[in-house]
Write a protein that holds these residues in place. Sequence first.
Motif, short mmCIF file in Angstrom:
data_model
loop_
_atom_site.label_atom_id
_atom_site.label_comp_id
_atom_site.label_asym_id
_atom_site.label_seq_id
_atom_site.Cartn_x
_atom_site.Cartn_y
_atom_site.Cartn_z
N VAL A 56 0.84 -1.20 0.00
CA VAL A 56 0.00 0.00 0.00
C VAL A 56 0.87 1.25 0.00
N GLY A 57 1.96 1.23 0.75
CA GLY A 57 2.87 2.37 0.77
C GLY A 57 3.45 2.66 -0.60
N ILE A 60 0.73 4.30 -2.64
CA ILE A 60 0.59 5.71 -2.25
C ILE A 60 1.71 6.54 -2.86
N LEU A 64 -0.41 8.04 -6.84
CA LEU A 64 -1.73 7.55 -6.44
C LEU A 64 -2.84 8.00 -7.38
N VAL A 77 -5.96 0.19 -6.51
CA VAL A 77 -6.19 1.29 -5.57
C VAL A 77 -7.44 1.02 -4.73
N LEU A 81 -7.37 0.60 -0.68
CA LEU A 81 -8.19 1.43 0.21
C LEU A 81 -8.98 0.56 1.19
N CYS A 84 -6.11 -1.67 3.63
CA CYS A 84 -4.99 -1.08 4.38
C CYS A 84 -5.42 -0.71 5.80
N GLN A 88 -2.78 4.45 6.76
CA GLN A 88 -2.62 4.51 5.30
C GLN A 88 -3.93 4.88 4.62
N ARG A 89 -5.04 4.42 5.14
CA ARG A 89 -6.34 4.79 4.57
C ARG A 89 -6.53 6.30 4.66
N ALA A 91 -4.20 8.54 4.78
CA ALA A 91 -3.28 9.15 3.82
C ALA A 91 -3.86 9.09 2.41
N MET A 92 -4.42 7.95 2.06
CA MET A 92 -5.01 7.80 0.73
C MET A 92 -6.24 8.70 0.57
N ALA A 95 -5.22 12.28 0.16
CA ALA A 95 -4.69 12.58 -1.17
C ALA A 95 -5.78 12.56 -2.24
#
Length: 141
Positions: A56-57, A60, A64, A77, A81, A84, A88-89, A91-92, A95
């Motif tokens: 996932v990182g 990202i 992304l 992706v 979502l 993760c 991380q969710r 962060a996604m 973004a």
Amino acid sequence: GSWGVCVAYSATHAPFLLRQISASVVQLSLEQHGCRVVQSVLQEAGNAGVDCSAAVGRIIGGGLEELALHRFANYAVQVALRQCGAAQREAMLGALMPRLLPLSASKHGSNVAEVVLSLASPDQLDAAAEPIFGGGDEAPA
């Protein structure tokens, strides 16, 4: 082939398979059959409680929005979502939420936009709605 990798991971949860897929997750996501491997392995790993944060990182950090708009990578992706961890969710979502309009206007990105909206908090949804619908709770005059 790709199906064999999916079956092997499903049967064994072999850490080396997840490591190898994670190392090339962006490239695999851009290929029709590679994306299926990414989807299958990340979903299986997440459902089994296996840490898939490395993959996932890389998603990202691998562009992304471009991945979300891609005809194959958008599926990776979406799975990322859903599978993760919370950090991380966030962060996604952080973004992708500001890019909701371009995502939703894209044939492939609209699938990601739907997942983003389904996972967003009420505050995130309010913030996304503000520029689209305007501000307020005021009653019309």
